[in-house]
Design a protein around this motif. Structure first.
Motif, PDB file in Angstrom:
ATOM      1  N   SER A  99      -6.337  37.904  35.084  1.00 49.75           N
ATOM      2  CA  SER A  99      -6.293  38.430  36.455  1.00 49.75           C
ATOM      3  C   SER A  99      -4.914  38.965  36.852  1.00 49.75           C
ATOM      4  O   SER A  99      -4.814  39.740  37.800  1.00 49.75           O
ATOM      5  CB  SER A  99      -6.690  37.335  37.452  1.00 49.75           C
ATOM      6  OG  SER A  99      -5.691  36.335  37.511  1.00 49.75           O
ATOM      7  N   PHE A 100      -3.867  38.521  36.166  1.00 47.53           N
ATOM      8  CA  PHE A 100      -2.481  38.891  36.502  1.00 47.53           C
ATOM      9  C   PHE A 100      -2.129  38.502  37.932  1.00 47.53           C
ATOM     10  O   PHE A 100      -1.372  39.194  38.599  1.00 47.53           O
ATOM     11  CB  PHE A 100      -2.227  40.388  36.277  1.00 47.53           C
ATOM     12  CG  PHE A 100      -2.484  40.826  34.875  1.00 47.53           C
ATOM     13  CD1 PHE A 100      -1.622  40.480  33.855  1.00 47.53           C
ATOM     14  CD2 PHE A 100      -3.613  41.575  34.577  1.00 47.53           C
ATOM     15  CE1 PHE A 100      -1.872  40.889  32.554  1.00 47.53           C
ATOM     16  CE2 PHE A 100      -3.869  41.983  33.282  1.00 47.53           C
ATOM     17  CZ  PHE A 100      -2.995  41.634  32.268  1.00 47.53           C
ATOM     18  N   GLU A 101      -2.689  37.400  38.413  1.00 48.40           N
ATOM     19  CA  GLU A 101      -2.427  36.911  39.761  1.00 48.40           C
ATOM     20  C   GLU A 101      -2.044  35.442  39.716  1.00 48.40           C
ATOM     21  O   GLU A 101      -2.351  34.736  38.763  1.00 48.40           O
ATOM     22  CB  GLU A 101      -3.667  37.077  40.646  1.00 48.40           C
ATOM     23  CG  GLU A 101      -4.044  38.516  40.885  1.00 48.40           C
ATOM     24  CD  GLU A 101      -5.281  38.652  41.757  1.00 48.40           C
ATOM     25  OE1 GLU A 101      -5.900  37.614  42.088  1.00 48.40           O
ATOM     26  OE2 GLU A 101      -5.614  39.784  42.102  1.00 48.40           O
ATOM     27  N   VAL A 102      -1.403  34.984  40.778  1.00 44.67           N
ATOM     28  CA  VAL A 102      -1.057  33.571  40.912  1.00 44.67           C
ATOM     29  C   VAL A 102      -2.337  32.788  41.155  1.00 44.67           C
ATOM     30  O   VAL A 102      -3.188  33.196  41.942  1.00 44.67           O
ATOM     31  CB  VAL A 102      -0.065  33.352  42.066  1.00 44.67           C
ATOM     32  CG1 VAL A 102       0.223  31.869  42.255  1.00 44.67           C
ATOM     33  CG2 VAL A 102       1.222  34.125  41.818  1.00 44.67           C
ATOM     34  N   VAL A 103      -2.474  31.645  40.468  1.00 45.90           N
ATOM     35  CA  VAL A 103      -3.686  30.839  40.546  1.00 45.90           C
ATOM     36  C   VAL A 103      -3.306  29.389  40.839  1.00 45.90           C
ATOM     37  O   VAL A 103      -2.367  28.860  40.255  1.00 45.90           O
ATOM     38  CB  VAL A 103      -4.472  30.917  39.218  1.00 45.90           C
ATOM     39  CG1 VAL A 103      -5.657  29.974  39.228  1.00 45.90           C
ATOM     40  CG2 VAL A 103      -4.921  32.340  38.936  1.00 45.90           C
ATOM     41  N   TYR A 104      -4.041  28.769  41.744  1.00 50.08           N
ATOM     42  CA  TYR A 104      -3.922  27.336  42.024  1.00 50.08           C
ATOM     43  C   TYR A 104      -5.245  26.697  41.636  1.00 50.08           C
ATOM     44  O   TYR A 104      -6.298  27.142  42.083  1.00 50.08           O
ATOM     45  CB  TYR A 104      -3.673  27.081  43.512  1.00 50.08           C
ATOM     46  CG  TYR A 104      -2.331  27.554  43.994  1.00 50.08           C
ATOM     47  CD1 TYR A 104      -1.243  26.693  44.014  1.00 50.08           C
ATOM     48  CD2 TYR A 104      -2.149  28.855  44.443  1.00 50.08           C
ATOM     49  CE1 TYR A 104      -0.012  27.124  44.466  1.00 50.08           C
ATOM     50  CE2 TYR A 104      -0.921  29.297  44.889  1.00 50.08           C
ATOM     51  CZ  TYR A 104       0.135  28.426  44.902  1.00 50.08           C
ATOM     52  OH  TYR A 104       1.363  28.848  45.348  1.00 50.08           O
ATOM     53  N   ARG A 105      -5.200  25.638  40.834  1.00 50.54           N
ATOM     54  CA  ARG A 105      -6.424  24.941  40.426  1.00 50.54           C
ATOM     55  C   ARG A 105      -6.222  23.438  40.544  1.00 50.54           C
ATOM     56  O   ARG A 105      -5.253  22.888  40.040  1.00 50.54           O
ATOM     57  CB  ARG A 105      -6.795  25.265  38.977  1.00 50.54           C
ATOM     58  CG  ARG A 105      -7.299  26.653  38.762  1.00 50.54           C
ATOM     59  CD  ARG A 105      -8.657  26.864  39.479  1.00 50.54           C
ATOM     60  NE  ARG A 105      -8.994  28.260  39.502  1.00 50.54           N
ATOM     61  CZ  ARG A 105      -8.873  29.049  40.556  1.00 50.54           C
ATOM     62  NH1 ARG A 105      -8.452  28.580  41.692  1.00 50.54           N
ATOM     63  NH2 ARG A 105      -9.196  30.313  40.494  1.00 50.54           N
ATOM     64  N   SER A 106      -7.171  22.776  41.200  1.00 51.57           N
ATOM     65  CA  SER A 106      -7.149  21.319  41.282  1.00 51.57           C
ATOM     66  C   SER A 106      -7.451  20.744  39.914  1.00 51.57           C
ATOM     67  O   SER A 106      -8.267  21.285  39.170  1.00 51.57           O
ATOM     68  CB  SER A 106      -8.203  20.828  42.276  1.00 51.57           C
ATOM     69  OG  SER A 106      -7.896  21.275  43.564  1.00 51.57           O
ATOM     70  N   ILE A 107      -6.765  19.660  39.610  1.00 48.71           N
ATOM     71  CA  ILE A 107      -6.978  18.984  38.332  1.00 48.71           C
ATOM     72  C   ILE A 107      -7.060  17.483  38.573  1.00 48.71           C
ATOM     73  O   ILE A 107      -6.672  16.989  39.630  1.00 48.71           O
ATOM     74  CB  ILE A 107      -5.859  19.299  37.316  1.00 48.71           C
ATOM     75  CG1 ILE A 107      -4.491  18.849  37.841  1.00 48.71           C
ATOM     76  CG2 ILE A 107      -5.853  20.774  36.957  1.00 48.71           C
ATOM     77  CD1 ILE A 107      -3.383  18.918  36.817  1.00 48.71           C
ATOM     78  N   SER A 108      -7.535  16.770  37.579  1.00 48.93           N
ATOM     79  CA  SER A 108      -7.664  15.312  37.684  1.00 48.93           C
ATOM     80  C   SER A 108      -6.308  14.638  37.440  1.00 48.93           C
ATOM     81  O   SER A 108      -5.378  15.245  36.905  1.00 48.93           O
ATOM     82  CB  SER A 108      -8.675  14.811  36.662  1.00 48.93           C
ATOM     83  OG  SER A 108      -8.151  14.983  35.348  1.00 48.93           O
ATOM     84  N   ALA A 109      -6.231  13.398  37.820  1.00 46.37           N
ATOM     85  CA  ALA A 109      -5.018  12.618  37.574  1.00 46.37           C
ATOM     86  C   ALA A 109      -4.764  12.479  36.073  1.00 46.37           C
ATOM     87  O   ALA A 109      -3.612  12.489  35.629  1.00 46.37           O
ATOM     88  CB  ALA A 109      -5.132  11.245  38.233  1.00 46.37           C
ATOM     89  N   ALA A 110      -5.833  12.386  35.293  1.00 47.65           N
ATOM     90  CA  ALA A 110      -5.686  12.277  33.833  1.00 47.65           C
ATOM     91  C   ALA A 110      -5.094  13.568  33.256  1.00 47.65           C
ATOM     92  O   ALA A 110      -4.221  13.527  32.385  1.00 47.65           O
ATOM     93  CB  ALA A 110      -7.033  11.981  33.187  1.00 47.65           C
ATOM     94  N   ASP A 111      -5.556  14.731  33.754  1.00 46.68           N
ATOM     95  CA  ASP A 111      -4.992  15.999  33.302  1.00 46.68           C
ATOM     96  C   ASP A 111      -3.532  16.135  33.717  1.00 46.68           C
ATOM     97  O   ASP A 111      -2.705  16.660  32.972  1.00 46.68           O
ATOM     98  CB  ASP A 111      -5.801  17.182  33.843  1.00 46.68           C
ATOM     99  CG  ASP A 111      -7.133  17.352  33.141  1.00 46.68           C
ATOM    100  OD1 ASP A 111      -7.297  16.837  32.009  1.00 46.68           O
ATOM    101  OD2 ASP A 111      -8.030  17.992  33.732  1.00 46.68           O
ATOM    102  N   ALA A 112      -3.205  15.657  34.922  1.00 43.90           N
ATOM    103  CA  ALA A 112      -1.811  15.702  35.389  1.00 43.90           C
ATOM    104  C   ALA A 112      -0.921  14.845  34.491  1.00 43.90           C
ATOM    105  O   ALA A 112       0.171  15.266  34.108  1.00 43.90           O
ATOM    106  CB  ALA A 112      -1.724  15.240  36.835  1.00 43.90           C
TER     107      ALA A 112
END
Length: 149
Positions: A99-112
């Protein structure tokens, strides 16, 4: 003698009063305090306000953005097995490269936690544009940062 300040204050007051901005007794204006109305919540909508509780899980998110500077090399690559195992990271990197755009995605605590472990010993570009951990994917670079907590 009327001073300029008195004249300006008087004109402002007259305009505010004529616009209906003064007084709660105007037609259509609420006469009860916000907390006294039916279902009153002190003037705030409970749907709009998050209610922090000690039992609510921490929320984390990735912020990823395309990197446009050529002088800073990626510190990680989606070709590396450790990166490829972190599906949420790979997904956000792929999305940004497409997309060539800034993206915000929620993630789990385990992924963090996995991202923190993955980036523990790699360089973060603080002066980069944008700052973050630069991750290479198919010849492109994406800056990823972890937020929340």
């Amino acid at each position: 003698m009327v001073t300029r300040r008195t004249l300006v204050l008087g004109a402002t007051s007259a305009l505010a009063a004529s616009a209906g901005c003064v007084g709660l007794g105007d037609e259509g204006a609420p006469t009860d305090p916000p907390g006294d109305r039916e279902g009153g919540t002190g003037g705030t909508d409970p749907e709009d306000q998050p209610t922090p509780t000690d039992s609510s899980p921490a929320s984390y998110h990735f912020r990823a953005a395309p990197v446009e500077v050529d002088d800073l090399e990626p510190v990680l690559s989606t070709d590396e097995p450790a990166v490829a195992e972190l599906d949420a990271l790979v997904a956000v990197v792929v999305e940004v490269t497409e997309s060539f755009e800034v993206v915000y995605r929620s993630i789990s605590a385990a992924d963090a936690a996995a991202f923190e472990a993955l980036t523990e010993d790699v360089q973060r570009y603080y002066a980069g544009n944008p700052p973050g951990y630069y991750i290479g994917h198919e010849g492109r670079r994406v800056s990823v940062t972890l937020g929340g907590g």
